[in-house]
Design a protein around this motif. Sequence first.
Motif, PDB file in Angstrom:
ATOM      1  N   LEU A   1      -9.005 -34.441 109.079  1.00 29.69           N
ATOM      2  CA  LEU A   1      -8.623 -34.997 107.773  1.00 29.69           C
ATOM      3  C   LEU A   1      -7.762 -33.993 107.012  1.00 29.69           C
ATOM      4  N   VAL A   2      -6.600 -34.463 106.553  1.00 29.08           N
ATOM      5  CA  VAL A   2      -5.721 -33.653 105.711  1.00 29.08           C
ATOM      6  C   VAL A   2      -5.352 -34.479 104.487  1.00 29.08           C
ATOM      7  N   ILE A   3      -5.436 -33.875 103.317  1.00 30.20           N
ATOM      8  CA  ILE A   3      -5.109 -34.569 102.073  1.00 30.20           C
ATOM      9  C   ILE A   3      -4.055 -33.759 101.336  1.00 30.20           C
ATOM     10  N   ALA A   4      -2.948 -34.403 101.011  1.00 27.48           N
ATOM     11  CA  ALA A   4      -1.919 -33.737 100.208  1.00 27.48           C
ATOM     12  C   ALA A   4      -1.692 -34.574  98.958  1.00 27.48           C
ATOM     13  N   ILE A   5      -1.938 -33.997  97.809  1.00 24.88           N
ATOM     14  CA  ILE A   5      -1.742 -34.718  96.555  1.00 24.88           C
ATOM     15  C   ILE A   5      -0.674 -34.010  95.729  1.00 24.88           C
ATOM     16  N   THR A   6       0.268 -34.795  95.239  1.00 25.53           N
ATOM     17  CA  THR A   6       1.271 -34.287  94.306  1.00 25.53           C
ATOM     18  C   THR A   6       0.931 -34.836  92.925  1.00 25.53           C
ATOM     19  N   ALA A   7       0.842 -33.958  91.953  1.00 23.37           N
ATOM     20  CA  ALA A   7       0.539 -34.395  90.587  1.00 23.37           C
ATOM     21  C   ALA A   7       1.745 -34.129  89.696  1.00 23.37           C
ATOM     22  N   LEU A   8       1.957 -35.051  88.771  1.00 25.41           N
ATOM     23  CA  LEU A   8       3.043 -34.933  87.800  1.00 25.41           C
ATOM     24  C   LEU A   8       2.438 -34.794  86.414  1.00 25.41           C
ATOM     25  N   GLY A   9       2.994 -33.898  85.649  1.00 25.42           N
ATOM     26  CA  GLY A   9       2.518 -33.719  84.283  1.00 25.42           C
ATOM     27  C   GLY A   9       3.683 -33.568  83.336  1.00 25.42           C
ATOM     28  N   GLU A  10       3.368 -33.531  82.038  1.00 24.75           N
ATOM     29  CA  GLU A  10       4.418 -33.305  81.052  1.00 24.75           C
ATOM     30  C   GLU A  10       4.004 -32.176  80.122  1.00 24.75           C
ATOM     31  N   PRO A  11       4.978 -31.370  79.715  1.00 21.91           N
ATOM     32  CA  PRO A  11       4.657 -30.300  78.774  1.00 21.91           C
ATOM     33  C   PRO A  11       4.329 -30.895  77.411  1.00 21.91           C
ATOM     34  N   THR A  12       3.524 -30.201  76.644  1.00 19.82           N
ATOM     35  CA  THR A  12       3.299 -30.615  75.258  1.00 19.82           C
ATOM     36  C   THR A  12       4.432 -30.046  74.407  1.00 19.82           C
ATOM     37  N   ALA A  13       4.382 -30.325  73.101  1.00 14.81           N
ATOM     38  CA  ALA A  13       5.423 -29.831  72.199  1.00 14.81           C
ATOM     39  C   ALA A  13       5.497 -28.302  72.206  1.00 14.81           C
ATOM     40  N   ARG A  14       4.405 -27.642  72.599  1.00 10.95           N
ATOM     41  CA  ARG A  14       4.381 -26.169  72.653  1.00 10.95           C
ATOM     42  C   ARG A  14       5.061 -25.622  73.892  1.00 10.95           C
ATOM     43  N   GLY A  15       5.511 -26.497  74.794  1.00 12.14           N
ATOM     44  CA  GLY A  15       6.061 -26.012  76.051  1.00 12.14           C
ATOM     45  C   GLY A  15       4.939 -25.676  77.012  1.00 12.14           C
TER      46      GLY A  15
END
Length: 304
Positions: free
Chosen positions: A128-142
């Motif tokens: 079993l191999v699991i590869a997860i890509t996550a996307l996020g966004e910066p807040t107003a503080r960077g």
Amino acid sequence: MESEFLEWLRARLQPHPALRLGPGDDAALVRLADSGTSVVTVDLVSDGVDFDLGSTDPRRIGHKALAINLSDLAAMAARPVAAVVALALPRAGALELAQALYEGLLPLAARYQVAVAGGDTNTWDGPLVIAITALGEPTARGVLRRDGARPGDCLLVTGRLGGSRLGKHLDFEPRVQEALLLHERYDLHAGMDISDGLTLDLSRLCQASGCGAELDLAAIPLDAAADAWARQLGDGSTALEHALADGEDFELLLAADEPTAARLVTEQPLAVPLTRIGRCVAEAGLWGLAGGRREALAARGYLH
Ligand SMILES: [Mg+2]
């Protein structure tokens, strides 16, 4: 199994404001913040290295696979938005295994409003191999980077360290809310998550920031599991050594100037403890302070 699995999965996915088109088409449509910058991270875990499928509930493995990604977004003080999940499954019992992995992953995704935007599922003759890509966004503080620490800064950690092998490495809660709160309310100079071991990760923060660090060894917050793990191993190792080098604590390591660190420690704004463990120094390298002595400290931890 893929169409059957996709049907099963789509019935379990909640609508998400950032997800314009979810699993089922050739690609997903995700709306990210208008800041023009996305935070992207990928982690790959496999049976025999990051978990033992033979002795572990696959739901805990699914949780871990997503949680390590969310921990990396937390390390950047970014808000998680979406994740794509790639599974390479052993042929026998592939559908049931995929479902169990998602049963562990989906509650975590829901808790942090992460849209499961899509992914890929294959069977093969390997583990079993699991590869997860996550996307996020910066807040107003960077974002919070690891290269902003300065000599004289104090070093702090969330939670307690060591002995993660006794269970925390699977069941930990990524410090997403903690990182967002701290980054919003306090002026942090640098931060990262402790994935490979406090001293190893600290050496990386120091290298990126162009400084060294002194750790006050008596101040390191020890998890009860660090002592339990040392006793279980019975190899003469100490709880402190495990706290310094075990890794997979997935706590936050932060650098802030002295007044900010003093406020953080006094105000204790989190549900988990915030502890001052040392300071950054101009001279490169790591030192441990104990009983009035200052000794070079090896950067130990998990090397991939
Ligand atoms: Mg990290």
